[in-house]
Enzyme design. Structure first.
Site, short mmCIF file in Angstrom:
data_model
loop_
_atom_site.label_atom_id
_atom_site.label_comp_id
_atom_site.label_asym_id
_atom_site.label_seq_id
_atom_site.Cartn_x
_atom_site.Cartn_y
_atom_site.Cartn_z
N LYS A 49 0.82 -1.10 0.02
CA LYS A 49 0.17 0.14 0.02
C LYS A 49 0.92 1.19 0.04
CE LYS A 49 -3.75 -2.38 1.99
NZ LYS A 49 -4.53 -3.06 3.33
N GLN A 93 -5.00 -2.31 9.39
CA GLN A 93 -4.81 -3.69 8.69
C GLN A 93 -5.64 -4.67 9.58
OE1 GLN A 93 -3.40 -3.67 5.51
NE2 GLN A 93 -3.97 -5.94 5.72
N ASP A 116 -11.23 2.09 3.51
CA ASP A 116 -11.74 0.82 3.18
C ASP A 116 -13.35 0.59 2.98
OD1 ASP A 116 -9.45 -1.19 2.97
OD2 ASP A 116 -9.18 -1.19 5.13
#
Ligand code: NAP
Length: 279
Positions: A49, A93, A116
């Site tokens: 990322k 994460q 997200d």
């Protein structure tokens, strides 16, 4: 032989578009990533990322925290990032170490920084509204279908798996695109009977070899979301690729299909959030 849906190539094109648009903004978009513990797979995802951000001209703010970090410390960090104007998107994460409670942490991320698309407000918007951000993996699949001009309208779409991050939002996006959707899961009585009726089959289960050629309709589009670690190293999907590719019209490879698209949509989300903060 099926046409391969090349997610890697399409993701590269998307990254270039995102970089172009980001360069026009008055301020660089910023993504903050929180990684707790030292799970090697998670560490790799975070590194990727960071690389993606650099390619798109985004700032990335990495917060690598020890496995024993407390819920309170994480909530404090999220609060700080929510108030930091250089941060447009935040992601935690997953999976988190067991002692941490994921739901309140995801809920603490401000919906307008939810890279997200896990916050319930944004989940609701994908169901019933006009979202700024999209669930990354399902939207990546929709982008692939679109890029290869695969129609969804009126098609019978069968989705295997009903997780909150893949199966459920995948079904919702196919429905939004006027597909007729069947959702399957571990309690589905006759899986093969359902899959054989699919014009578009999306498998997000996590079981190598689950989808064999006899379960697929001739000329179907087969999307394999799964990432199953192979004992000899590397990854494979749920679909018996070689045999199914003989029968399908379109198929995604694993790796190189849905995975890169998920990463690309995350960047699109951060860009979209940055635009709302800079307007
Ligand atoms: P998950 O939360 O474990 O969900 C798996 C789903 O599969 C569940 O809904 C389960 O049903 C269903 N299932 C289990 N056995 C089944 C069977 N025999 N027939 C039909 N359905 C069955 O997994 P997830 O997070 O959605 O991820 C699914 C896969 O996609 C994993 O391999 C993951 O690594 C991969 N993934 C890839 C990406 C990417 O970017 N490529 C992103 C996210 C996830 P129940 O609900 O009844 O238990």
């Amino acid at each position: 032989m099926a046409t391969i849906l090349d997610g890697k190539a399409l993701a590269k094109t998307i990254r270039a578009q995102v970089a172009q648009e980001a360069a026009l903004l008055p301020r660089q978009p910023g993504l903050a990533v929180i990684l707790v513990g030292d799970d090697p797979a998670s560490a790799l995802y975070v590194k990727n990322k960071e690389k993606d951000c650099a390619q798109c001209g985004f700032r990335s703010f990495e917060h690598r925290l020890p496995a024993e970090t407390t819920q309170e410390q994480l909530l404090e960090l999220i609060d700080t990032l929510n108030r930091d104007d250089s941060v447009d998107g935040i992601l935690v994460q997953l999976p988190l170490p067991r002692h941490l409670d994921e739901k309140p942490l995801l809920a603490a991320i401000s919906p307008d920084k939810d890279a997200d698309c896990f916050h319930l407000q944004n989940v609701g918007a994908t169901l019933a509204g006009d979202p700024v951000v999209w669930p990354c993996t399902p939207y990546g699949v929709m982008e692939l279908l679109d890029a290869y001009h695969i129609p969804v309208k009126g098609k019978h779409c069968v989705v295997l798996g009903r997780s909150n991050i893949v199966g459920k939002p995948m079904s919702m996006l196919l429905l939004r695109a006027d597909g007729t959707v069947t959702m399957c899961h571990s309690k589905t009585a006759d899986l093969a009977e359902e899959t054989r009726r699919a014009d578009i089959l999306v498998s997000a289960v996590g079981k190598a070899g689950l989808i064999t050629a006899d379960m697929v309709k001739e000329g179907a589009t087969v999307i394999d979301v799964a990432m199953n670690a192979k004992p000899e190293g590397g990854f494979c999907g749920d679909v018996d690729f070689a045999a199914v590719a003989e029968k399908a019209a379109f198929i995604t490879p694993v790796p190189g299909g849905v995975g890169p698209m998920t990463r690309a949509v995350l960047l699109q989300n951060v860009l979209a959030l940055a635009k709302t903060h800079q307007n």
